[in-house]
Motif scaffolding. Structure first.
Motif, mmCIF file in Angstrom:
data_model
loop_
_atom_site.group_PDB
_atom_site.id
_atom_site.type_symbol
_atom_site.label_atom_id
_atom_site.label_comp_id
_atom_site.label_asym_id
_atom_site.label_seq_id
_atom_site.Cartn_x
_atom_site.Cartn_y
_atom_site.Cartn_z
ATOM 1 N N THR A 54 -15.190 0.135 -3.329
ATOM 2 C CA THR A 54 -15.429 1.575 -3.166
ATOM 3 C C THR A 54 -14.442 2.309 -2.274
ATOM 4 O OG1 THR A 54 -16.929 1.244 -1.284
ATOM 5 C CG2 THR A 54 -17.922 1.247 -3.472
ATOM 6 N N CYS A 55 -13.577 1.594 -1.587
ATOM 7 C CA CYS A 55 -12.777 2.234 -0.543
ATOM 8 C C CYS A 55 -11.273 2.224 -0.799
ATOM 9 C CB CYS A 55 -13.074 1.574 0.804
ATOM 10 S SG CYS A 55 -14.792 1.783 1.325
ATOM 11 N N PHE A 56 -10.875 2.016 -2.035
ATOM 12 C CA PHE A 56 -9.448 2.036 -2.365
ATOM 13 C C PHE A 56 -9.180 3.047 -3.468
ATOM 14 C CE2 PHE A 56 -9.829 -1.957 -0.195
ATOM 15 C CZ PHE A 56 -8.617 -2.096 0.463
ATOM 16 N N THR A 57 -8.026 3.696 -3.373
ATOM 17 C CA THR A 57 -7.608 4.635 -4.411
ATOM 18 C C THR A 57 -7.068 3.864 -5.610
ATOM 19 O OG1 THR A 57 -5.316 4.766 -3.663
ATOM 20 C CG2 THR A 57 -6.894 6.303 -2.632
ATOM 21 N N ALA A 58 -6.784 4.577 -6.678
ATOM 22 C CA ALA A 58 -6.176 3.960 -7.859
ATOM 23 C C ALA A 58 -4.805 3.373 -7.533
ATOM 24 C CB ALA A 58 -6.064 4.975 -8.988
ATOM 25 N N GLU A 59 -4.186 3.883 -6.460
ATOM 26 C CA GLU A 59 -2.871 3.374 -6.024
ATOM 27 C C GLU A 59 -3.024 2.245 -5.014
ATOM 28 O OE1 GLU A 59 -3.649 6.781 -5.903
ATOM 29 O OE2 GLU A 59 -2.786 7.016 -7.906
ATOM 30 N N ASN A 60 -4.259 1.749 -4.848
ATOM 31 C CA ASN A 60 -4.570 0.630 -3.956
ATOM 32 C C ASN A 60 -4.359 0.967 -2.481
ATOM 33 O OD1 ASN A 60 -5.683 -1.941 -3.738
ATOM 34 N ND2 ASN A 60 -3.683 -2.906 -3.539
ATOM 35 N N GLU A 61 -4.589 2.224 -2.116
ATOM 36 C CA GLU A 61 -4.520 2.635 -0.717
ATOM 37 C C GLU A 61 -5.931 2.706 -0.149
ATOM 38 O OE1 GLU A 61 -2.472 6.364 -0.728
ATOM 39 O OE2 GLU A 61 -0.583 5.459 -1.401
ATOM 40 N N MET A 63 -8.963 3.996 1.752
ATOM 41 C CA MET A 63 -9.497 5.283 2.185
ATOM 42 C C MET A 63 -10.278 5.024 3.477
ATOM 43 S SD MET A 63 -10.660 7.022 -1.421
ATOM 44 C CE MET A 63 -11.422 5.563 -2.137
ATOM 45 N N ARG A 66 -13.784 6.552 4.195
ATOM 46 C CA ARG A 66 -14.838 5.953 3.360
ATOM 47 C C ARG A 66 -15.180 4.555 3.870
ATOM 48 N NH1 ARG A 66 -14.809 6.135 -3.134
ATOM 49 N NH2 ARG A 66 -14.998 8.338 -2.652
ATOM 50 N N CYS A 67 -14.168 3.787 4.258
ATOM 51 C CA CYS A 67 -14.400 2.451 4.797
ATOM 52 C C CYS A 67 -15.246 2.527 6.067
ATOM 53 C CB CYS A 67 -13.067 1.759 5.071
ATOM 54 S SG CYS A 67 -13.234 0.069 5.667
#
Length: 90
Positions: A54-61, A63, A66-67
């Protein structure tokens, strides 16, 4: 595999992805579904799976806000031990 880790262990869901949650129309969590990955393992593994899901963007960054929210919400129900917190990468 986790027996020698020394982290607090118990029965976990093991698959904390958003599509395995049910909510009221107002947004309150009411159920976790899809228990086929449940097992006895470190509680921190459930947190790690949820953060991963739940805490990563589509670019695998990561967030970070949220974490932090996931960790805060989890700890409102069950405090993470210092050993568990130390096991979470910064």
């Amino acid at each position: 595999i986790f027996a020698d880790g020394g982290l607090p262990t118990g029965f976990i869901h093991g698959d904390g992805f958003l599509d395995n949650t049910l909510y009221t129309p107002g947004g309150e969590l009411v159920a976790l579904v899809d228990w086929e990955d449940s097992c006895v393992a470190p509680y921190a593994l459930d947190v790690a799976v949820c953060v991963s899901a739940t805490c990563f963007t589509a670019e695998n960054e990561l967030m970070v806000p949220r974490c932090k929210a996931v960790l805060q919400g989890y700890q409102e129900v069950r405090k993470l031990s210092s050993q568990e917190l130390d096991a979470i990468p910064e």
